[in-house]
Scaffold this active site. Structure first.
Site, PDB file in Angstrom:
ATOM      1  CG  ASP A 172      40.704  44.935 -15.142  1.00 50.06           C
ATOM      2  OD1 ASP A 172      41.392  45.597 -15.942  1.00 50.06           O
ATOM      3  OD2 ASP A 172      40.803  43.700 -15.008  1.00 50.06           O
ATOM      4  CG  HIS A 219      37.264  44.339 -11.564  1.00 47.97           C
ATOM      5  ND1 HIS A 219      36.568  43.631 -12.507  1.00 47.97           N
ATOM      6  CD2 HIS A 219      38.555  43.918 -11.647  1.00 47.97           C
ATOM      7  CE1 HIS A 219      37.391  42.805 -13.139  1.00 47.97           C
ATOM      8  NE2 HIS A 219      38.600  42.960 -12.622  1.00 47.97           N
ATOM      9  CG  ASP A 233      44.528  40.130 -15.822  1.00 51.20           C
ATOM     10  OD1 ASP A 233      44.266  40.213 -14.608  1.00 51.20           O
ATOM     11  OD2 ASP A 233      43.735  40.520 -16.704  1.00 51.20           O
ATOM     12  CG  HIS A 234      45.578  43.994 -13.844  1.00 52.37           C
ATOM     13  ND1 HIS A 234      45.529  45.180 -14.544  1.00 52.37           N
ATOM     14  CD2 HIS A 234      44.562  43.234 -14.328  1.00 52.37           C
ATOM     15  CE1 HIS A 234      44.519  45.144 -15.404  1.00 52.37           C
ATOM     16  NE2 HIS A 234      43.928  43.966 -15.288  1.00 52.37           N
ATOM     17  CG  HIS A 250      41.717  40.041 -10.912  1.00 53.03           C
ATOM     18  ND1 HIS A 250      40.628  40.608 -11.530  1.00 53.03           N
ATOM     19  CD2 HIS A 250      41.208  39.345  -9.841  1.00 53.03           C
ATOM     20  CE1 HIS A 250      39.523  40.287 -10.877  1.00 53.03           C
ATOM     21  NE2 HIS A 250      39.849  39.525  -9.856  1.00 53.03           N
ATOM     22  CG  HIS A 289      42.675  44.735 -10.030  1.00 51.09           C
ATOM     23  ND1 HIS A 289      43.081  45.512 -11.082  1.00 51.09           N
ATOM     24  CD2 HIS A 289      42.138  43.617 -10.586  1.00 51.09           C
ATOM     25  CE1 HIS A 289      42.786  44.914 -12.226  1.00 51.09           C
ATOM     26  NE2 HIS A 289      42.222  43.749 -11.950  1.00 51.09           N
ATOM     27  CG  HIS A 297      41.926  44.280 -19.880  1.00 57.83           C
ATOM     28  ND1 HIS A 297      42.579  43.102 -20.138  1.00 57.83           N
ATOM     29  CD2 HIS A 297      41.758  44.328 -18.525  1.00 57.83           C
ATOM     30  CE1 HIS A 297      42.801  42.460 -19.000  1.00 57.83           C
ATOM     31  NE2 HIS A 297      42.318  43.186 -18.006  1.00 57.83           N
TER      32      HIS A 297
END
Length: 251
Positions: free
Chosen positions: A132, A107, A58-59, A56, A54, A170
């Site tokens: 996530d 998400h 942090d990915h 975001h 996805h 995570h």
């Protein structure tokens, strides 16, 4: 097929998905390219693709840098996207790893999971990279979707073979255990998950879809204890209340 987790921040996982015969690998959810490249060097593999669950940061934050390491990267709708994949789409990593795409919106609207199997080793269990959407004992927040969408997405993942190994985005397992105990205190499977979390600093890859059906409250909406804890009956309402409870949980 072998999967190597790479902790790229305090709790964020990237992965190397390795086709062992060809020594080729895809990196899943790259954030820190240098950390991933270092692990690839130790493993003696070449990075040939990047896969993103996805958008975001942090990915997907390492996607642009990853392009310098590999050919175009399959993804749904993320920074530095070069190949759009859709629900039910398929592609191959290396010579032997078959990847099937499962759209799991909630998400984020573009959340997608990747089910992987080794065509050269039919006896090996498959795996699923869940980003996530699904965590060990939990699920992601509903940033861009509804409770009904999360229920549908987790139900889709529940149709995978029970021995499918879960690789999530995570390391949230300890917190998810505490919440599960508050919802289903008498569920022996939750005690198993607690033991797993106590004994392993890294829990990703130690759970299966079958396990999640037993200890993940977000995949057990039809259970009496969970309905009682939420005061709801209909799956969407149960899911919505569970997420509210988890968002405010301080146990």
């Amino acid at each position: 097929m072998r999967v190597v987790p790479v902790l790229v921040s305090a709790d964020n996982y990237a992965y190397l998905l390795i086709d062992e015969p060809s020594r080729k690998a895809a990196v899943v959810d790259v954030l820190d390219v240098e950390k991933v490249r270092a692990v690839a060097g130790k493993e003696g593999v070449s990075i040939v693709a990047g896969i993103t669950t996805h958008h975001h940061q942090d990915h997907s934050g390492g996607n642009k840098a990853c392009l310098s390491l590999s050919p175009p990267s399959p993804s749904f709708d993320v920074p530095a996207k070069t190949d759009l994949v859709e629900d039910g789409g398929e592609f191959t990593v290396g010579d032997n790893i078959h990847v099937r795409c499962l759209a799991t919106p909630c998400h984020t609207k573009d959340s997608i999971c990747f089910h992987v199997t080794d065509t050269s080793n039919k006896s090996q269990s498959g795996g699923v990279f869940t980003g996530d959407t699904l965590f060990l004992g939990g699920c992601g927040r509903f940033f861009e979707g509804t409770a009904e969408q999360m229920h549908a997405s987790l139900s889709k993942l529940a149709t995978l073979p029970d021995d499918t190994v879960v690789y999530n985005g995570h390391e949230y397992t300890a917190g998810n255990v505490a919440f599960a105990k508050s919802i289903e205190p008498d569920n022996p499977a939750v005690s198993r998950l607690a033991k797993l979390a106590q004994e392993n600093k890294v829990t990703t890859g130690l759970s299966t879809i079958g396990d999640e059906k037993e200890w993940n409250v977000f995949m057990r909406l039809d259970k009496d204890a969970i309905k009682q804890a939420t005061g709801a009956e209909e799956p969407g309402a149960v899911m919505n209340r569970l997420r509210e409870l988890k968002n405010n949980f301080r146990g």
